[in-house]
Design an enzyme around this catalytic site. Structure first.
Site, short mmCIF file in Angstrom:
data_model
loop_
_atom_site.label_atom_id
_atom_site.label_comp_id
_atom_site.label_asym_id
_atom_site.label_seq_id
_atom_site.Cartn_x
_atom_site.Cartn_y
_atom_site.Cartn_z
N LYS A 136 3.22 -0.49 8.89
CA LYS A 136 4.46 -1.69 8.68
C LYS A 136 3.96 -3.10 8.57
O LYS A 136 3.43 -3.17 9.99
CB LYS A 136 5.43 -1.81 9.45
CG LYS A 136 5.97 0.31 9.41
CD LYS A 136 7.77 -0.65 9.51
CE LYS A 136 7.94 1.06 9.83
NZ LYS A 136 10.12 0.62 11.15
N VAL A 195 5.09 -0.09 3.52
CA VAL A 195 4.61 0.51 4.46
C VAL A 195 3.49 1.11 3.97
O VAL A 195 4.03 2.03 3.19
CB VAL A 195 5.96 1.93 5.13
CG1 VAL A 195 5.38 3.01 6.76
CG2 VAL A 195 7.13 1.50 6.13
N ILE A 209 3.57 4.50 1.15
CA ILE A 209 5.03 5.74 1.75
C ILE A 209 6.31 5.38 1.86
O ILE A 209 7.47 5.90 2.08
CB ILE A 209 4.62 6.00 2.99
CG1 ILE A 209 4.38 5.70 3.82
CG2 ILE A 209 3.71 7.73 2.60
CD1 ILE A 209 4.81 6.81 5.33
N VAL A 257 9.63 1.82 1.37
CA VAL A 257 9.31 -0.35 0.71
C VAL A 257 10.81 -0.62 1.97
O VAL A 257 11.82 0.18 1.51
CB VAL A 257 9.78 -0.21 -0.52
CG1 VAL A 257 10.03 -1.91 -1.06
CG2 VAL A 257 8.71 0.75 -1.26
N GLY A 258 10.69 -1.50 2.28
CA GLY A 258 11.92 -2.17 2.98
C GLY A 258 11.87 -3.93 2.90
O GLY A 258 11.11 -4.69 1.90
N GLY A 259 13.62 -3.93 3.21
CA GLY A 259 13.12 -5.27 3.27
C GLY A 259 12.49 -6.34 3.91
O GLY A 259 11.75 -7.82 3.29
N ASP A 279 20.79 1.86 12.97
CA ASP A 279 21.13 2.22 11.75
C ASP A 279 20.36 3.98 11.51
O ASP A 279 19.42 4.33 11.12
CB ASP A 279 19.68 1.20 11.07
CG ASP A 279 19.59 1.15 9.50
OD1 ASP A 279 21.16 1.76 9.03
OD2 ASP A 279 18.87 1.01 8.82
#
Ligand SMILES: *[C@@H]1O[C@H](CO)[C@@H](O)[C@H](O)[C@H]1NC(C)=O
Ligand SMILES: *[C@@H]1O[C@H](CO)[C@@H](O)[C@H](O)[C@H]1NC(C)=O
Ligand SMILES: *[C@@H]1O[C@H](CO)[C@@H](O)[C@H](O)[C@H]1NC(C)=O
Ligand SMILES: *[C@@H]1O[C@H](CO)[C@@H](O)[C@H](O)[C@H]1NC(C)=O
Ligand SMILES: *[C@@H]1O[C@H](CO)[C@@H](O)[C@H](O)[C@H]1NC(C)=O
Length: 865
Positions: free
Chosen positions: A557, A543, A535, A537-539, A655
């Site tokens: 995560k 997730v 659901i 996408v991160g660095g 953030d």
């Protein structure tokens, strides 16, 4: 002295507001630190300089069980000028106090003249009981008389009730060095009095300003009025006698006035020593005993009831009332967990009162607030004043509400009378006699700004880190899920440290670090990390949505093997996150560190990210109505406010953006990804010096220039969020003409022109109350100030947004046609100025990770134009 809510004198308020708005120092929350540290503790006892206690008709000095000593007539003869010297006494009278057993009777006007040592507030207490006996040939039960001062009518054509002892209590601001009390019998009748008290009171007892309930606005001029005390209630507790109140007041139990069903109300109390008085909160306005007991919702601990606790008080509809409500959260186990609404006369007077915010961030801390209720308002017109407290709707916090004490003071009318419509000079009150002479509305924001802001600063000082040095190395392993335009720079870590397996955690488990998941459990929950379950996408990795146990949905995560930071920081992160519990923060359920994995399990947020509901996803979701957008912004602001002030070290999110505000099934906003979070600055530092992290378009320009992080960087980013919620477009849209690329700049241009409605989401047209809009835009502007020190605190943001919501609630525009996801035909301006296609554009690729170099370039470009 610094924070006392609405009870600050106006001048102080103005000064405080100015400080909040402009002060360089306030940006760091330090001024209170400095002045606060030097403020001597507020006194807890009061010795009056003027104290006249007369037992009229008495022949020997009288000491009552209240601890008061009354003088005889003979001892106070020099104060009285009267032609008569009639006294009556009845030892067998059935009276609550020996004070009533004797009286002085006047057949002609008699004047008591009290020389005053100090000007200002004085209590006048008049004890009256119609004694039987020969009152100079007058039956006291039929005596009719008035009692006046030079400026105020206290009693007008008063006739006692048979066999009923009454004490009438007034509060007048004496501006001269004497006070005259005149007893004026009706022709042919007589006046009498059993006892008199004239005692001075501390200045802070009545402030000049209060919040008027209908219409909602700040009123001032209260120090020029006279008052009659009509109710003084120790809610949820026993009567408090004069001996237990340093000002010699009596507090009655509230039970006769409770209008809720019996089992709906529960009385609670704590030892009186547990009550705290935050710096600057007067200990004299009410004794700690009042705060130590409260009425709360009876069923609050079971199920999720939603009802109001209600009190109904008889009042005289032709007057206005000053209503003072006392609160101390003696029922919660944790701060920031209880929000409730306060209604006066059926109108919302405070929305989402969060005692831990306003009362110095502590439980069981004293707090009170003044309201003015206009005489001609609907409910009062029925001679009933209704007070209600009830849980805030919307699944916010623990559903409960409480009230610790009440004072209701009748306000003198336009001719200075507290009884009847005629003044001392015989003038008649103008129509709507409850109207007060000098009520001026002054800036509401000023008040909220000042007291919420100062409150927050005090909180910060209390919560300052004791262990900053040790914690300085804290940095994050977790990167944002909806990484959008996020980027990260920073030193390369040493990769994985030596891995510690599950049993390391068995020791830490006991410390409440959430639940430990085995890798197998996580695999099962996510269908072995099925791509379809992704659901976000991160660095750092992906997730996944997953299901644990009984089908509880969770967000998982998973840190990728390339993630740079080591297991120690992963541990720190878990410890940190598991300490953060708040209704408006996404909570951590557990973690998995088996097989060199770094996995965090969070609660799943059914409605996804806020951005998708205002624009994005090509407008596939229905547009949220204005009220709901406001509520979401308020929720997020609460979460951030808690991060900034609710934890020992103070945390900067770093953030803040619309994709980091998630919505649960009920659209309750929760802030996520404190992954970039950093502890706030410590005592010896004004800011955290750090490599630039954050999301493009939201980045605080000052942080970028100086690389110095303060909580005001979050405030700036939140200002951008507010504009997104209003305008429904991304913070940066490179496809637009130059001046429109940056939402912050463009929005502020329109705000300065006073035409913010031109760039409002056209789908909102006709549904937004203009005052609410203007308050909202003003809040965004204050967030987006160039310099951090000029920006308001998150606490101020919260109060301002709540006020915007109240304005919307109070007067939603009739035209609902333009709302919802209907056609934007009604939108003026924006379509014609063709600034944005409706629905917004989401031109910046949501998954791009911008390298710092590119960012510098982009920013340089933007600044160059
Ligand atoms: C009343 O109390 C005062 C001190 O509070 C004391 O001096 C006085 O003697 C007392 N009088 C009587 C009659 O008890
Ligand atoms: C009493 O009223 C005067 C003005 O009439 C005002 O200046 C003064 O501050 C008031 N005193 C207090 C204690 O509020
Ligand atoms: C008031 O004070 C007296 C002693 O002065 C004490 O015995 C009594 O318990 C107090 N009342 C309350 C409600 O605490
Ligand atoms: C509480 O009272 C207010 C005002 O009278 C009313 O608007 C609100 O609906 C009530 N709340 C509940 C849960 O009954
Ligand atoms: C009370 O309300 C009436 C009508 O709502 C208004 O005209 C009047 O000015 C108000 N009075 C005060 C003292 O606010």
């Amino acid at each position: 002295m610094v924070r006392r809510g609405t009870l600050l004198p106006l001048a102080l308020l103005l000064a405080a507001a100015a400080l909040t708005q402009m002060g360089g120092v306030s940006g760091q929350g330090r001024p209170v630190t400095e002045s606060g540290a030097q403020t001597p503790p507020t006194p807890s006892s009061f010795t009056p300089k003027d104290s006249f206690l007369i037992d009229c008709g008495g022949t020997a000095p009288l000491n009552t069980s209240d601890g008061k000593s009354y003088k005889t007539d003979a001892q106070s003869n020099h104060l009285l000028s009267a032609k008569d010297a009639i006294r009556v006494a009845d030892d067998k009278a059935d009276v609550p106090s020996p004070l009533y057993a004797t009286a002085r009777v006047f057949k002609e006007e008699a004047v008591y003249s009290f020389p005053l040592a100090v000007p200002g507030w004085h209590f006048i207490r008049i004890y009256l009981f119609p004694l039987k006996g020969d009152g100079g040939g007058v039956d006291l039960a039929t005596a009719t008389f008035s009692v006046v001062t030079d400026d105020n009518v206290l009693l007008h054509s008063f006739t006692p009730e048979k066999d009923k002892a009454v004490m009438k209590e007034y509060l007048v601001n004496a501006t001269e060095n004497h006070l005259a009390l005149k007893f004026q019998p009706l022709a042919g009748s007589a006046a009498f009095v059993n006892a008199i008290e004239v005692v001075n009171a501390p200045d802070e007892l009545v402030a000049d300003t209060a919040l008027s309930v209908a219409p909602l606005a700040e009123t001032s001029g209260l120090s020029r009025e006279a008052y009659q005390v009509v109710y003084r209630l120790n809610v949820g507790g026993p009567a408090i006698g004069p001996a237990n109140d340093t000002l010699g007041r009596r507090w009655d139990p509230d039970t006769p006035y409770v209008a809720s069903p019996k089992d709906a109300v529960k009385d609670v109390s704590v030892p009186v020593g547990g009550i705290k008085f935050p710096d600057g909160t007067s200990r004299l306005v009410a004794p700690a005993l009042v705060y130590a007991s409260a009425a709360k919702m009876g069923d609050a601990d079971v199920g999720s009831p939603s009802f109001n606790l209600t009190w109904k008080l008889d009042v005289d509809a032709s007057f206005s009332y000053l209503v003072r409500l006392f609160f101390a959260d003696i029922v919660s186990d944790a701060t920031n967990d209880l929000y409730f609404d306060v209604y006066i006369d059926g109108r919302k007077a405070v929305s989402g009162l969060d005692l831990s915010t306003v009362a110095g961030g502590e439980l069981a801390a004293a707090y009170y607030k003044d309201f003015v209720v206009n005489a001609s308002s609907s409910e009062v017109a029925a001679d009933k004043l209704t007070l209600q407290v009830g849980p805030m709707g919307q699944d916010t916090g623990r559903p409960d509400a409480l009230l610790n004490g009440v004072e209701v003071l009748k306000v003198s009318n336009s001719v200075g009378s507290l009884d009847g419509e005629f003044g001392v000079d015989g003038r008649k009150a103008d129509d709507g006699s409850g109207g007060r002479k000098a009520v001026a509305a002054v800036g509401f924001a000023m008040m909220f700004g000042a007291f919420a802001g100062l409150g927050a600063m005090v909180v910060k000082w209390y919560k300052r880190p004791q262990d900053w040095e040790r914690r300085e190395s804290f940095s994050s392993w977790l990167l944002p899920i909806h990484t959008g335009q996020s980027f990260t720079t920073g030193s390369k870590g040493g990769g994985y440290g030596s891995h510690k397996s599950g049993n390391t955690f068995s020791s830490t488990m006991g410390m409440g670090l959430g639940r430990f998941f085995s890798f197998a459990e996580i695999q099962a929950a996510t269908q072995n990390f099925d791509d379809k379950a992704i659901i976000g996408v991160g660095g750092f990795g992906n997730v996944y949505v997953g299901e644990i146990d009984d089908g509880t949905k969770v967000a998982v995560k998973r840190g990728s093997a390339e993630s740079e930071q080591g297991i120690n920081e992963f541990n720190t992160e878990i410890q940190m996150l598991s300490k953060l519990r708040h209704r408006h923060l996404v909570s951590l359920i557990g973690y998995c560190d088996e097989n060199q994995e770094m996995i965090l399990v969070y609660e799943y947020m059914h409605n996804g990210v806020f951005r998708d509901h205002i624009y994005g996803k090509e407008g596939s979701l229905p547009a949220l109505p204005w009220k709901q957008r406001l509520e979401i912004c308020i929720g997020a602001a609460r979460g951030l406010h808690y991060l900034h002030t609710g934890t020992a070290q103070g945390i900067i999110h770093r953030d803040v953006k619309t994709t980091n505000i998630l919505l649960d099934d009920n659209f309750v906003a929760k802030v996520s990804d404190f992954g970039l979070s950093k502890d706030g600055p410590g005592m010896n530092q004004l800011h955290v010096s750090t490599a630039v992290k954050g999301s493009f378009g939201y980045l605080d320009p000052e942080y970028f220039r100086c690389q110095q992080l303060t909580d005001k960087s979050d405030v700036y980013s939140f200002g951008v969020v507010l504009l997104e919620a209003l305008c429904a477009r991304p913070p940066i849209d490179p496809q637009l003409p130059r001046e429109q690329v940056s939402l912050a700049e463009w929005g502020m241009q329109w705000k300065r022109k006073g035409l913010i409605e031109k760039i409002m989401d056209p789908r909102l047209a006709g549904t937004v109350n203009p005052e609410s809009l203007s308050k909202f835009a003003e809040t965004a502007e204050k967030c987006l100030a160039e310099f951090g020190s000029d920006r308001i605190s998150m606490g101020d943001v919260l109060w301002n947004l709540e006020y915007a919501l109240q304005l919307q609630d109070a007067n939603p525009p009739d035209n609902k046609d333009g709302g919802g996801d209907q056609d934007a035909a009604g939108s003026e301006g924006r379509a014609s100025s063709a600034v944005l296609p409706p629905g917004g554009v989401n031109a910046v690729p949501d998954t791009s990770t911008t390298a710092a170099g590119e960012l510098f370039q982009q920013l340089a470009d933007m600044q160059g134009r």
